[in-house]
Design an enzyme around this catalytic site. Sequence first.
Site, PDB file in Angstrom:
ATOM      1  N   ASN A 384       0.818  -1.203   0.000  1.00 15.27           N
ATOM      2  CA  ASN A 384       0.000   0.000   0.000  1.00 15.27           C
ATOM      3  C   ASN A 384       0.860   1.264   0.000  1.00 15.27           C
ATOM      4  O   ASN A 384       0.990   1.943  -1.022  1.00 15.27           O
ATOM      5  CB  ASN A 384      -0.943  -0.025   1.206  1.00 15.27           C
ATOM      6  CG  ASN A 384      -1.985   1.081   1.158  1.00 15.27           C
ATOM      7  OD1 ASN A 384      -1.901   1.990   0.344  1.00 15.27           O
ATOM      8  ND2 ASN A 384      -2.963   1.004   2.037  1.00 15.27           N
ATOM      9  N   ASP A 385       1.509   1.545   1.131  1.00 12.58           N
ATOM     10  CA  ASP A 385       2.244   2.806   1.229  1.00 12.58           C
ATOM     11  C   ASP A 385       3.370   2.924   0.205  1.00 12.58           C
ATOM     12  O   ASP A 385       3.660   4.019  -0.278  1.00 12.58           O
ATOM     13  CB  ASP A 385       2.817   2.971   2.643  1.00 12.58           C
ATOM     14  CG  ASP A 385       1.708   3.126   3.677  1.00 12.58           C
ATOM     15  OD1 ASP A 385       0.631   3.638   3.311  1.00 12.58           O
ATOM     16  OD2 ASP A 385       1.916   2.723   4.833  1.00 12.58           O
ATOM     17  N   VAL A 386       4.004   1.790  -0.144  1.00 13.95           N
ATOM     18  CA  VAL A 386       5.151   1.862  -1.059  1.00 13.95           C
ATOM     19  C   VAL A 386       4.739   2.106  -2.508  1.00 13.95           C
ATOM     20  O   VAL A 386       5.583   2.280  -3.374  1.00 13.95           O
ATOM     21  CB  VAL A 386       6.037   0.587  -0.981  1.00 13.95           C
ATOM     22  CG1 VAL A 386       6.647   0.445   0.393  1.00 13.95           C
ATOM     23  CG2 VAL A 386       5.267  -0.650  -1.372  1.00 13.95           C
TER      24      VAL A 386
END
Lengths: 458, 96
Positions: A384-386
């Site tokens: 998600n964040d990456v």
Amino acid sequence: MSRLDVIDLGYLVAAILFIVGLKGLGRPRTAPRGNLLGASGMLLAVLVTLLNQSILSYWVLALALVIGTVIGALLALKVKMTSMPELVALFNGFGGGASVLVAAASFVEAVDLGLEDTQLSIAAAVTAFIGAVTLTGSMIAFGKLKGSLEWSGFPGLSLVRAASLLVAVPLAVLLVMQPENQGWLWALVAAGFILGVLGTVPIGGADMPVVIALLNALSGVAASTTGFVLDNPLLIIAGSLVGASGLVLTQVMCKAMNRSLLEVLFTAAPTGSSSGDDDYGDGVTATSGEEVAMLLEIAERVVIVPGYGMAVAQAQHAVRDLMVRLEASGVEVVFGIHPVAGRMPGHMNVLLAEAEIDYELLFDMDQINPTFARTDVTIVIGANDVVNPAARTDPDSPIAGMPILDVDDSRTVVVIKRSLSPGFAGISNPLFVADNALLYFADAREAVLEIVTALNEG
Amino acid sequence: MTLLIALTLFVLAVFLGMELISKVPATLHTPLMSGSNAISGITLIGALVSAGTDHTMLTTTLGFVAVTLATINVVGGFLVTNRMLSMFAGRKKNRS
């Protein structure tokens, strides 16, 4: 040649084997041999140490060596590849713990015999403290990685943590001034234990790879300072090598998150307040296995981006099935891996290797990013964040400036995710509402198998 | 060994360690960590002396536990690294 010469010469050869071994571990082709060289160096070092004439009771050693070998071998051979981060943390803690005990035993013995001097006392103090931090820090990391520990601290934790760090200095001074008082040594160990616990407890999720790498470095430093206690050059050399390599790795991890080491350790990870579904409104396009299969059938190039979700769902073998199926119909399949994907440096690479996916198909962030523009379908599995473009576009985002995988450059992005819940950074992901993004709500493994089934039927 | 020589070894080894590891591909990060972790189990040789010297009950006990922990670290670390690396290598053979 005297017995002592043999021991010293053996240590020299062992040091060379460690250096050559560590160098070998840096290249895929030479890594297995590098590991073997390191192990031979260790065996040699142990064997020549047994020649030491001050060793009297060999049965004690034999017993401890046998117990340690059996436990170590069982752990190493039984562990599942998905549990690798925990095991590395556990071994790391044991190394740190051993350093504390050795420093304590040697210090106590030296004091009893009236042989202590300032150098030995300082080295013992430093080792007791760093080794203790490594031991409890690794144990907390172990618990967190295993998922059995969810405690993330208490109000005022940072004050207690700072106190346990600051108190170490006067304790070390007292130990040097009054070496006959063992209490100072154990107080230092206790302060280290507290710092190890409180330093690791607030850290979670995406910061974990940094902490694991740092603890790895600390275990090396503890071994090295033990060398100053024992006046043993091999410990100093081997320990410093490991300490330095651990620090390099820690730096690599920090850079991948655009955070400094101090930020990781002393400030909580920046988080937003996304609640999940509400942030996206109607902008999300949901998809199914069949639809993804249709997209893949006409694709020429597919990039798979795995994240922690793939590890949780144990989806690596399903991912391999998908890769094999796609390659069979002439699709180019490669993998794009973010440096901090997962919970340990290189976590994704190990899982994919377990599923027998060629490491030459795994590409780093810098290598894969320019290729997304000519990619037909990118499949994001449990990351998600990456892959959050906000890192690039929104200067106010908590992850602003963090290097990410530019999956949104590809023609279509399929995101396999169980729900719209935010990632570790707690922020919404504009990727999910992008025009070229499709959300496939499912467990990673089931979703990938579903796609493979649809491909086979179509 | 004088303190200065010990410090010299320390500093040189730190520089060497940084040089050796600077360009390791991400694929090897985990095996590198577990392999270098096993090397840091070198404390084992200090533990052997502490445990075997028969100085007092306290030092022998501390040494005994230290040998056990360090051996787990060393044996487990090298074995698990080998297991990981053989996954990388095994696949190569299958392909060719």
